[in-house]
Design an enzyme around this catalytic site. Structure first.
Site, mmCIF file in Angstrom:
data_model
loop_
_atom_site.group_PDB
_atom_site.id
_atom_site.type_symbol
_atom_site.label_atom_id
_atom_site.label_comp_id
_atom_site.label_asym_id
_atom_site.label_seq_id
_atom_site.Cartn_x
_atom_site.Cartn_y
_atom_site.Cartn_z
ATOM 1 C CG ASP A 116 51.286 48.084 24.009
ATOM 2 O OD1 ASP A 116 51.829 47.544 23.024
ATOM 3 O OD2 ASP A 116 51.894 48.901 24.731
ATOM 4 C CB SER A 117 54.025 44.671 24.821
ATOM 5 O OG SER A 117 54.384 46.044 24.783
ATOM 6 N N GLY A 157 58.927 44.042 21.191
ATOM 7 C CA GLY A 157 59.752 44.541 20.087
ATOM 8 C C GLY A 157 60.822 43.599 19.579
ATOM 9 C CB CYS A 202 51.040 46.652 20.296
ATOM 10 S SG CYS A 202 52.697 45.996 20.127
ATOM 11 C CG ASN A 203 53.041 50.798 15.767
ATOM 12 O OD1 ASN A 203 52.744 51.260 14.679
ATOM 13 N ND2 ASN A 203 52.813 51.450 16.898
ATOM 14 C CD GLU A 238 56.899 49.949 29.459
ATOM 15 O OE1 GLU A 238 56.745 49.739 30.667
ATOM 16 O OE2 GLU A 238 56.035 49.723 28.599
ATOM 17 C CG HIS A 272 56.107 52.379 24.719
ATOM 18 N ND1 HIS A 272 55.564 51.246 24.186
ATOM 19 C CD2 HIS A 272 56.372 52.106 26.017
ATOM 20 C CE1 HIS A 272 55.497 50.313 25.129
ATOM 21 N NE2 HIS A 272 55.980 50.817 26.248
HETATM 22 N N1 DGL Z 1 54.129 49.530 22.188
HETATM 23 C C1 DGL Z 1 54.664 48.519 21.327
HETATM 24 C C2 DGL Z 1 54.558 48.949 19.868
HETATM 25 O O1 DGL Z 1 53.761 49.814 19.515
HETATM 26 C C3 DGL Z 1 56.090 48.107 21.532
HETATM 27 C C4 DGL Z 1 56.724 48.069 22.832
HETATM 28 C C5 DGL Z 1 57.406 46.736 23.063
HETATM 29 O O2 DGL Z 1 58.517 46.512 22.529
HETATM 30 O O3 DGL Z 1 56.793 45.936 23.755
HETATM 31 O O4 DGL Z 1 55.248 48.417 19.028
#
Ligand code: DGL
Length: 271
Positions: free
Chosen positions: A11-12, A44, A74-75, A154, A188
């Site tokens: 993920d990020s 994002g 991560c989406n 976060e 998140h």
């Molecule tokens: N956890 C990431 C997602 O599922 C996004 C968080 C970010 O913006 O880095 O999209």
């Protein structure tokens, strides 16, 4: 690929730990190698090409560690980099994104009016809308970018007045009204699922808030069973958690996402 190798997850940052947790809950014998790209957080609001570049490097790193499966937890990265990553991994490595399992779940459950919240990148890509409508064009999909939520989580602002106000402000928006289910389209967000449910309860609205991390966990298990790559005996090796930039504050926040202490290692794969 030998089924005794690891599951790579990235993920990020640490949002993907909600997914890692759900996967380990379903598959306690497995060993995971996690990568949080903290040097480039948040994803994002980054461009698709930047995210593709980061995701490609991380995937190569996880492949070099002999992962049998790589989960894009991560989406935002799932929306813009899934096709690319499938092309670059060795033939015997499986790539799983976090969007397809949720779309499949929505179709199976028969929801008719779906709401999706996520980052600017995920919502801007229309990925949920496209994939849901591909399966059933009659399902209505409403979406809203909720960029404050990931940073709010976060920085630890959950279960309090501030988070309540921000959640309420977003969920009252006209774009996301009249829905029967809400997709937490960012890894998140499972951490604020309860707060979102409480909001709908107070409003007397019947909306199913999907535990997207658990849906993905269950999907990964079924997928690995069908491919014959699960471990039947518990791994002796410790899980490993890498970040691209280590900070003490970040190390503390990981506990909130994962539920217990984690030893983070720095891997400077972008130098
Ligand atoms: N956890 C990431 C997602 O599922 C996004 C968080 C970010 O913006 O880095 O999209």
């Amino acid at each position: 690929m030998d089924s005794n190798t690891s599951i790579g997850i990235f993920d990020s940052g640490i949002g993907g730990l909600t997914v890692a947790n759900a996967i380990l809950h379903e598959l306690p014998n497995e060993r995971i190698i996690y990568f949080g790209d903290t040097a480039h957080l948040p994803y994002g609001d980054k461009s698709a090409s930047a995210i593709q570049y980061y995701a490609k490097n991380i995937t190569n790193f996880l492949s070099s560690k002999n992962c049998k499966v790589i989960v894009i937890a991560c989406n935002t990265a799932s929306a813009v980099a899934y096709d690319l990553l499938q092309k670059i991994v060795p033939k015997d490595v499986f790539v799983i994104n976090v969007i397809d399992p949720v779309v499949e779940y929505i179709i199976n459950k028969g929801y008719k009016k779906v709401g999706v919240i996520g980052t600017i990148g995920t919502i801007g890509s229309n990925i949920y809308k496209i994939k849901i409508k591909e399966q059933n064009a009659k399902i209505k999909v409403k979406q809203l970018a909720t960029p404050l939520l990931a940073s709010m989580i976060e920085t630890g602002f959950i279960n309090g007045q501030i988070s309540q106000l921000i959640i309420e402000d977003y969920l009252l928006k006209p774009e996301i009204q009249d829905i029967d289910t809400l997709v937490l389209g960012c890894t998140h967000y499972p951490l604020i699922k309860k707060e979102i449910e409480d909001y709908y309860k107070q409003q007397n609205l019947q909306v199913d808030v999907l535990a997207t991390n658990e849906i993905v966990g269950a999907y990964v298990k079924q997928y690995m069973i069908s491919e014959g790559i699960i471990r039947y005996e518990k791994s002796e090796e410790e899980h490993q958690f890498f970040v691209s930039d280590y900070t003490e504050t970040f190390a503390q926040t990981t506990r909130m996402f994962y539920g217990k202490d984690i030893k983070l290692e720095e891997a400077r794969i972008f130098d």
